[in-house]
Design an enzyme around this catalytic site. Sequence first.
Site, PDB file in Angstrom:
ATOM      1  N   ASN A   9       1.271  -1.438  -0.144  1.00  0.00           N
ATOM      2  CA  ASN A   9      -0.411  -0.162   0.006  1.00  0.00           C
ATOM      3  C   ASN A   9       0.619   1.483   0.011  1.00  0.00           C
ATOM      4  O   ASN A   9       1.785   1.447   1.174  1.00  0.00           O
ATOM      5  CB  ASN A   9      -1.122  -0.276   1.347  1.00  0.00           C
ATOM      6  CG  ASN A   9      -1.397   1.131   1.305  1.00  0.00           C
ATOM      7  OD1 ASN A   9      -2.003   1.962   0.646  1.00  0.00           O
ATOM      8  ND2 ASN A   9      -3.076   1.249   2.561  1.00  0.00           N
ATOM      9  N   LYS A  11       0.489   3.963   0.071  1.00  0.00           N
ATOM     10  CA  LYS A  11      -0.750   5.556   0.522  1.00  0.00           C
ATOM     11  C   LYS A  11      -0.324   6.072  -0.280  1.00  0.00           C
ATOM     12  O   LYS A  11      -0.346   6.695  -1.419  1.00  0.00           O
ATOM     13  CB  LYS A  11       0.092   5.791   1.744  1.00  0.00           C
ATOM     14  CG  LYS A  11      -0.178   4.206   3.214  1.00  0.00           C
ATOM     15  CD  LYS A  11      -0.013   4.302   4.136  1.00  0.00           C
ATOM     16  CE  LYS A  11      -0.040   3.101   4.854  1.00  0.00           C
ATOM     17  NZ  LYS A  11       0.186   3.368   6.338  1.00  0.00           N
ATOM     18  N   HIS A  97      -9.604   1.238   4.858  1.00  0.00           N
ATOM     19  CA  HIS A  97      -7.979   1.429   5.659  1.00  0.00           C
ATOM     20  C   HIS A  97      -8.318   2.681   6.706  1.00  0.00           C
ATOM     21  O   HIS A  97      -9.061   3.398   6.818  1.00  0.00           O
ATOM     22  CB  HIS A  97      -7.072   1.872   4.926  1.00  0.00           C
ATOM     23  CG  HIS A  97      -5.969   2.181   5.392  1.00  0.00           C
ATOM     24  ND1 HIS A  97      -5.101   3.162   5.929  1.00  0.00           N
ATOM     25  CD2 HIS A  97      -4.983   1.370   4.818  1.00  0.00           C
ATOM     26  CE1 HIS A  97      -4.225   2.622   6.271  1.00  0.00           C
ATOM     27  NE2 HIS A  97      -4.111   1.411   5.671  1.00  0.00           N
ATOM     28  N   GLU A  99      -6.699   4.968   7.348  1.00  0.00           N
ATOM     29  CA  GLU A  99      -6.505   6.368   7.566  1.00  0.00           C
ATOM     30  C   GLU A  99      -7.243   6.835   6.767  1.00  0.00           C
ATOM     31  O   GLU A  99      -8.179   7.857   7.052  1.00  0.00           O
ATOM     32  CB  GLU A  99      -4.975   6.217   6.348  1.00  0.00           C
ATOM     33  CG  GLU A  99      -3.773   6.187   6.984  1.00  0.00           C
ATOM     34  CD  GLU A  99      -3.350   5.386   6.804  1.00  0.00           C
ATOM     35  OE1 GLU A  99      -2.887   5.265   5.186  1.00  0.00           O
ATOM     36  OE2 GLU A  99      -1.910   4.868   6.937  1.00  0.00           O
ATOM     37  N   GLU A 169      -5.605  -4.941  10.853  1.00  0.00           N
ATOM     38  CA  GLU A 169      -3.987  -3.675  11.024  1.00  0.00           C
ATOM     39  C   GLU A 169      -4.808  -3.040  12.353  1.00  0.00           C
ATOM     40  O   GLU A 169      -5.288  -2.232  12.433  1.00  0.00           O
ATOM     41  CB  GLU A 169      -4.164  -3.309  10.090  1.00  0.00           C
ATOM     42  CG  GLU A 169      -4.086  -3.663   8.095  1.00  0.00           C
ATOM     43  CD  GLU A 169      -3.676  -2.582   7.377  1.00  0.00           C
ATOM     44  OE1 GLU A 169      -2.407  -2.841   6.465  1.00  0.00           O
ATOM     45  OE2 GLU A 169      -3.726  -1.474   6.830  1.00  0.00           O
ATOM     46  N   GLY A 175       3.005   2.019  11.334  1.00  0.00           N
ATOM     47  CA  GLY A 175       3.588   3.253  10.413  1.00  0.00           C
ATOM     48  C   GLY A 175       4.074   3.660  12.282  1.00  0.00           C
ATOM     49  O   GLY A 175       5.570   5.164  11.639  1.00  0.00           O
ATOM     50  N   SER A 215       3.681  -1.823  10.318  1.00  0.00           N
ATOM     51  CA  SER A 215       4.645  -2.138  10.215  1.00  0.00           C
ATOM     52  C   SER A 215       5.198  -3.449   9.932  1.00  0.00           C
ATOM     53  O   SER A 215       7.149  -3.933  10.577  1.00  0.00           O
ATOM     54  CB  SER A 215       5.624  -1.772  11.880  1.00  0.00           C
ATOM     55  OG  SER A 215       5.198  -0.679  12.164  1.00  0.00           O
TER      56      SER A 215
HETATM   57  P1  13P Z   1       2.959   0.338   7.857  1.00  0.00           P
HETATM   58  O1  13P Z   1       3.597  -0.821   7.242  1.00  0.00           O
HETATM   59  O2  13P Z   1       3.755   1.450   6.899  1.00  0.00           O
HETATM   60  O3  13P Z   1       3.284   0.508   9.021  1.00  0.00           O
HETATM   61  O4  13P Z   1       1.182   0.605   6.755  1.00  0.00           O
HETATM   62  C1  13P Z   1       0.793  -0.383   6.938  1.00  0.00           C
HETATM   63  C2  13P Z   1      -0.313  -0.458   6.566  1.00  0.00           C
HETATM   64  O5  13P Z   1      -1.149   0.942   6.675  1.00  0.00           O
HETATM   65  C3  13P Z   1      -1.005  -0.525   4.660  1.00  0.00           C
HETATM   66  O6  13P Z   1      -2.000  -0.425   4.655  1.00  0.00           O
END
Ligand code: 13P
Length: 254
Positions: A9, A11, A97, A99, A169, A175, A215
């Site tokens: 992803n 983003k 997601h 976010e 997640e 992140g 992560s």
């Molecule tokens: P990270 O791998 O940067 O923690 O992000 C995970 C994520 O949100 C994947 O959709």
Amino acid sequence: MRKPFLAANWKMNKTVKEGLEFLEAFLPAIKGIEGRDVVIAPPFTALHALSNALERESCSVALAAQNMHHEEKGAYTGEISPVMLNELGARWVILGHSERRHIFGEQDDVISKKVTSAIRHGIGPILCIGETLEQREAGNTFSVLRNQVDSGLADVSPDDIVKVVLAYEPVWAIGTGKTASPEQAQEAHAFVRGLLASKYGSAVAEQIRILYGGSVKPSNASELLAKPDVDGALVGGAALEPDSFAGIVTCQIA
Ligand code: 13P
């Protein structure tokens, strides 16, 4: 057996040029890898160019969008429809997601409409679920997951559920560099599979892939994927570098 599913992803990262440069390094690095679904979710703007590049390479890497509106067209300024995604070659779409939920205020009822719309248009939904740190510390992890699964899949029929991929997640692991331990991931995944079994029967639940996200790195992918109910990974930060995502895609799975 559930085929491992490794998804990037990106983003809001990478221009078209940067996306194409990534593929140039990434595709040779995963050459010969078989028996795994490899998916990249670039920003909308790079889908078309990446789709063309993958087609030229006759490559089995598939593309996903990071979001979608549930209607086919209409007065929804700034939105992208499933028909448009189909045209761009997106086989999958990430929905719900954290976010989108937490920064953009997406609610379960809208996410549910998106899930059924994606299925109707032949696009595989990757439905994201997960608790915040506050919810975990209050002992509410399972009730949060139950609500998100129940509402996200509310209108998904038994025939269609096998087209859905789930992604657990935990928000506190996204992140942050703080990964859920393999045991924490397994506990949540087994719980989600149990929910699927009670909704659709255990034979169907056994076919559904549940990814872990938060992560994931080349150094921890193997131990997470070794867990019986962890069927793949949804990777953010560590999927921005070709070598690092290739390390995850090709990791040893016990
Ligand atoms: P990270 O791998 O940067 O923690 O992000 C995970 C994520 O949100 C994947 O959709």
